[in-house]
Structure formats: structure tokens, C-alpha cells
Write a protein that holds these residues in place. Structure first.
Motif, mmCIF file in Angstrom:
data_model
loop_
_atom_site.group_PDB
_atom_site.id
_atom_site.type_symbol
_atom_site.label_atom_id
_atom_site.label_comp_id
_atom_site.label_asym_id
_atom_site.label_seq_id
_atom_site.Cartn_x
_atom_site.Cartn_y
_atom_site.Cartn_z
ATOM 1 N N PHE A 291 0.836 -1.211 0.000
ATOM 2 C CA PHE A 291 0.000 0.000 0.000
ATOM 3 C C PHE A 291 0.869 1.258 0.000
ATOM 4 C CE2 PHE A 291 0.562 -1.778 4.235
ATOM 5 C CZ PHE A 291 1.284 -0.759 4.853
ATOM 6 N N ASP A 292 0.240 2.391 -0.177
ATOM 7 C CA ASP A 292 0.893 3.687 -0.037
ATOM 8 C C ASP A 292 1.005 3.985 1.450
ATOM 9 O OD1 ASP A 292 1.669 6.335 0.095
ATOM 10 O OD2 ASP A 292 -0.069 7.133 -0.984
ATOM 11 N N ALA A 293 2.209 3.975 1.997
ATOM 12 C CA ALA A 293 2.409 4.154 3.441
ATOM 13 C C ALA A 293 2.050 5.549 3.922
ATOM 14 C CB ALA A 293 3.851 3.835 3.801
ATOM 15 N N ASP A 294 1.857 6.484 3.011
ATOM 16 C CA ASP A 294 1.482 7.850 3.396
ATOM 17 C C ASP A 294 0.004 8.128 3.159
ATOM 18 O OD1 ASP A 294 4.166 8.610 4.118
ATOM 19 O OD2 ASP A 294 4.632 8.660 1.974
ATOM 20 N N ASP A 295 -0.777 7.101 2.830
ATOM 21 C CA ASP A 295 -2.206 7.288 2.592
ATOM 22 C C ASP A 295 -2.890 7.826 3.850
ATOM 23 O OD1 ASP A 295 -4.669 6.513 0.773
ATOM 24 O OD2 ASP A 295 -5.123 5.766 2.801
ATOM 25 N N ALA A 296 -3.644 8.921 3.694
ATOM 26 C CA ALA A 296 -4.209 9.608 4.858
ATOM 27 C C ALA A 296 -5.247 8.770 5.594
ATOM 28 C CB ALA A 296 -4.818 10.943 4.424
#
Length: 287
Positions: A85-90
Motif C-alpha cells: 500500500f501507499d504508506a502515506d495514505d491519509a
């Protein structure tokens, strides 16, 4: 080499949750033991992801982002691993923060109950073992009780104090299965049922877990993991085929002194399964 024979270790923990090694130390250990594709999957936390990715690639390993989310299902705690996944996804990071937020009050209640059983100072003692105070857990209490000589090892602590019905056990309501799967998939990753044999579910309840997980968009299950016996490898290979889920592989490594199996030492996935990393080729961060 067939994809099923890749030495992937997609489940382990650092000091960012309840492990004893830093992300960098884990990366070095994994690489030294022949791991080719690695993921750090700290509990309800992605704070170590950028460090782990940098360290993995510097050590010559490919990397997938990871986390292990605590989920309440049918009155029990189930773990869902997220990969790629995108580790910075809000939405993901906020969801994990909210899930972690209940650990502090739970830990204080655990300490209160242990004190009633004659074990003083457990909260402060556990906190010394927690690299991330937001993620203080039963494992940290277990290490304190071993340190003070109450028990000989962490397995004894769990048997005597920290499982349901024992002094020191405090239940907690975690994320829902729906939330966990959606946070992971909406951030571009793949959701995986972690170590399914550990839950000791009846056949009907296990079928319900797999069915709901699949309906929600879950795509994988850990077939080979440190807590599965060889017969269970075959059981969950069959479950992966029945539910058309990809198969994952991970040691669930926490510590050189505590873990049942070391990084990189698991058997390969059984043949005729779809490895979870085949679904994530575009998400792999290459060495």
C-alpha cells in the motif's frame, strides 16, 4: 526460478511495535539469511516503513510496505496484514492511529489487574520495553514479567496471566474487518489474513471469516508462517484454492530470543498457488 520458490518474508515486527530490533537491524538480519523480498509489518503502525524500505534496498532486497491490523471478529481478535500500500495514505494512517489509541487505557487496566495479583509496577515496566508507547501491548508486559523473574519465558506469561480468563487479560475492541480491508485496498495494497490457524475457530466460524473477508475485497491468506505446523500449511493451501486467495509467507519474527522461527527460514510455498507478490509486482520497491 518459479515464483513460489522466492524466499519472501512478509511478516515481522520491529521496535516500532512489539519487536526488539530496529527496522535497519531487521533488514540486515533478513538479508543475511537469504531473504529476497521483505516486508516490515508492525502492529497498527506504518511509522517504520520508510526506514525499512531504505534499509532493505541498501541490503540488496526488494521491499513491500506492510502493516498488521488488529481486528475484532466474532468476539475474537484477528490480524489482517496489509502489503504493498501507499504508506502515506491519509485514511490508512488515520485509521491505524485510531486503532492504536485504545492501547494506553487497556495497558493501564492490565497493570491494575496484575497489581491485584501481587505484581507491582507492571505498567512502568512494560513501558520500558515499548519502543513506541502508543503501541504498548501484552508482549511488553510479558517481557517485564520475565525480566523480574515472575515467569521463566514469555510463553509462560501468556499462559498464566495474559490470555482470556487469566489475571491481566483485558479485552479490547479493535478495527472492524471491513475497515481494515478497505484501508489497505483503498491505499493500493492487498489485504491478507494472518496466521489463520492461531484463532482456534470452529470450522463454521473460520468459513465465515474467509467468506466475509473475500466479500470485502480481501485477496490473500498466510499459508506458510512461523506459528503454522506442516499439516496446517496444507490446510490453508486448500483454503487459499477454495476461496481463490493468493498465498503469503512470513515468519512473524519479533526477537532473536523469542520467535519460533528466524527470518528467511520458512519452507517455500506449496506449488500450484498464486503467491501474493504476483498481485503486487508494480508495488515492489526494487533493490
Amino acid at each position: 526460478m518459479p515464483q513460489t520458490y522466492l524466499n519472501a518474508d512478509l511478516h515481522c515486527h520491529s521496535v516500532v511495535s512489539d519487536g526488539t530490533l530496529t527496522p535497519e537491524q531487521l533488514a540486515q538480519r533478513a538479508a543475511a539469511r537469504g531473504v529476497e523480498l521483505w516486508s516490515l509489518t508492525d502492529h497498527d503502525e506504518v511509522g517504520g516503513q520508510h526506514r525499512a524500505s531504505d534499509a532493505a534496498r541498501a541490503a540488496g532486497m526488494d521491499y513491500l510496505t506492510g502493516t498488521e491490523i488488529s481486528v475484532s471478529f466474532a468476539g475474537s481478535t484477528v490480524h489482517i496484514v496489509g502489503l504493498g500500500f501507499d504508506a502515506d495514505d491519509a485514511a490508512l494512517t488515520q485509521g491505524l492511529y485510531d486503532t492504536r489509541n485504545g492501547r494506553g487505557p487497556r495497558a493501564r487496566e492490565m497493570a491494575r489487574q496484575l497489581e491485584l495479583s501481587g505484581i507491582a509496577g507492571a505498567y512502568e515496566g512494560a513501558l520500558r520495553h515499548a519502543g513506541n508507547p502508543e503501541l504498548i501491548s501484552r508482549t511488553h508486559f510479558a517481557r517485564y514479567l520475565v525480566e523480574t523473574g515472575v515467569c521463566s519465558d514469555t510463553y509462560e506469561v501468556f499462559r498464566r496471566y495474559l490470555t482470556e480468563g487469566k489475571p491481566g487479560y483485558v479485552p479490547h475492541t479493535w478495527a472492524s474487518l471491513r475497515d481494515a480491508v478497505h484501508w489497505i485496498t483503498n491505499a493500493g495494497g492487498v489485504a491478507v489474513i494472518a496466521h489463520p490457524a492461531r484463532y482456534d475457530f470452529s470450522p463454521n466460524l473460520e468459513y465465515a471469516l474467509f467468506s466475509e473477508f473475500k466479500q470485502l475485497g480481501g485477496q490473500g491468506v498466510e499459508v506458510i508462517t512461523g506459528s503454522h505446523r506442516p499439516a496446517e500449511y496444507l490446510t490453508y493451501a486448500d483454503m487459499a484454492r477454495e476461496f481463490e486467495l493468493a498465498a503469503s509467507r512470513g515468519s512473524d519474527f519479533h526477537s532473536p530470543d523469542e520467535s519460533q522461527i528466524d527470518l528467511g527460514e520458512l519452507p517455500y510455498l506449496p506449488a500450484h498457488l498464486t503467491p501474493v507478490w504476483e498481485l503486487l509486482q508494480e508495488r515492489i520497491q526494487r533493490a
